[in-house]
Design an enzyme around this catalytic site. Structure first.
Site: not given
Ligand code: GDP
Ligand code: IMO
Ligand code: MG
Length: 371
Positions: A13, A16-17, A40-41, A188, A267
């Site tokens: 999180d 990356k997306g 989840g990106h 991840q 969560r």
């Molecule tokens: P990923 O799994 O690495 O692709 O990241 P996620 O999308 O799960 O989580 C990143 C969250 O932060 C998302 O809700 C994005 O919209 C948000 N986000 C990404 N970059 C920024 C930033 O520079 N500032 C803020 N406030 N939110 C951001």
């Molecule tokens: P993105 O790509 C954050 C975490 C879960 C748990 C552990 C194992 O959005 O960054 P799993 O379901 O893979 O067996 O869970 O890894 N986890 C993540 N945490 N971002 C993710 O993906 C994750 N994918 C798995 O919360 O601790």
């Molecule tokens: Mg994510």
């Protein structure tokens, strides 16, 4: 040298997306090389959130091909849902290619994931998406590949996906042979890697840059740049070690300001200061060339900002504090225009990590980026 790689340097999180979306304009193919719908990106376009779990984050570039590599595990139901989403967004589904070697997450894997978690004395806090059991079946040679699934199953999902399944190795090497540029999108983060993460509190796949080779079927010599994404602070969903975690008010403030709630599970994410020890470790195991720092805007308004600089043998950590900044940085487009304290924070991180920070994200929208 035609495959560049983007990976998360923390516990997932990192954003990356949205960063893959930014770089994708320079590439012909964006490819996921591992993980499944535990990822989840999110992309945010004019306040609209697009949350992707399997489909690579290159969807907003009109011509970029999207590839799900052999290292991934695919839940057919999730992918069909995402195809619906893509068609609503006007994305041509013919841009999506699936490796025949990816494995399928079956309903039994979801059940096993939940059952094993319930049986553990110390649950991992998985996403409950059946990822662990699907990779375990792959390793014990009882899994189902996408190719088999589409040939043998006559469910509507299998028929729908069959149109996208290709010989994954031929696909990627044909593109590379045509000198097409490939961007490998990690899922991840490094600290969730099955070998190099905080085992056993990890996911079941390799998430580091080296996995781009095994997950796409290309040799290490093909890899060009490796870009690491790190948040300006740290978060973790689920159980396991988190040295820089903040228990009290500052942690809650990070969670609220950063909207730190899981994309897949909803969560609350655990929050803490930037961990420079973990970041340096991640730079080593991935071979990072450059870092993109995200969510710097979330730190605006903190009186002080912390950076964990060392772990003590007794398990405590050393935290260095820098002065915070009050100004909103979301409109900043040039690093030189950041408030002095924010600029000092970025420079301090860069010095501690030992790799250039080439881009700083200052908000969730596509153009909220400072260079
Ligand atoms: P990923 O799994 O690495 O692709 O990241 P996620 O999308 O799960 O989580 C990143 C969250 O932060 C998302 O809700 C994005 O919209 C948000 N986000 C990404 N970059 C920024 C930033 O520079 N500032 C803020 N406030 N939110 C951001
Ligand atoms: P993105 O790509 C954050 C975490 C879960 C748990 C552990 C194992 O959005 O960054 P799993 O379901 O893979 O067996 O869970 O890894 N986890 C993540 N945490 N971002 C993710 O993906 C994750 N994918 C798995 O919360 O601790
Ligand atoms: Mg994510």
């Amino acid at each position: 040298m035609s495959v560049d790689v983007i990976v998360g340097l923390q516990w997932g999180d990192e954003g990356k997306g949205r960063i893959v979306d930014f770089y994708a304009r320079e590439y012909d193919v964006v490819a996921r090389f591992g993980g499944g719908d535990n990822a989840g990106h999110s992309l945010v376009v004019k306040n609209e959130r697009i949350a992707l779990r399997l489909v690579p984050s290159g969807i907003l570039q009109p011509k970029t091909e999207l590839f799900i590599g052999g290292g991934c595990v695919v839940n057919p139901g999730t992918l069909v849902e995402e195809l619906e989403l893509l068609s609503k967004l006007g994305v041509d589904p013919r841009r999506l290619f699936l490796s025949d070697r990816a494995h399928v997450v079956l309903p039994a894997h979801l059940e096993a994931d939940k059952r094993r978690e319930a049986e553990r004395a110390q649950p991992i806090g998985t996403t409950g998406r059946g990822i662990g059991p699907a990779y375990a079946d792959r390793a014990s040679r009882s899994g189902v590949t996408l190719r088999e699934y589409c040939e043998r199953y006559s469910t509507p999902e299998a028929r729908r996906l069959a149109a996208h399944v290709v010989d994954g190795v031929a696909y990627i090497h044909e593109r590379l042979g045509e000198r097409k540029r490939v961007l490998a999108e990690g899922a991840q983060g490094t600290m969730l890697d099955v070998t190099y993460g905080t085992y056993p509190y990890v996911t079941s796949a390799s998430t580091i840059a080296g996995a781009a080779c095994t997950g796409l079927g290309v040799g290490p010599g093909m890899v060009g740049r490796v870009i690491g994404i790190a948040k300006a602070y740290c978060t973790r969903v689920g159980a396991g070690p988190f040295p820089s975690e903040l228990q009290g008010g500052e942690g809650e403030r990070l969670r609220e300001r950063g909207h730190e709630f899981g994309t897949v599970t909803g969560r609350p994410r655990r929050c803490g200061w930037f961990d420079a020890v973990a970041a340096r470790y991640a730079v080593h195991v991935n071979g990072i060339d450059a870092v993109v720092l995200t969510k710097l805007d979330v730190l605006s308004g903190f009186e002080r900002v912390g950076i964990v600089t060392a772990y003590a043998p007794d398990g405590s950590v050393e935290t260095e504090y820098l002065a915070g900044w009050a100004q909103d940085v979301r409109g900043t487009r040039r690093l030189a225009d950041l408030p002095l304290a924010a600029s000092r924070f970025v420079t301090t991180l860069q010095n501690l990590i030992g790799v250039p920070i080439e881009l700083v994200s200052v908000g969730p929208e596509r153009d909220d980026l400072a260079r």
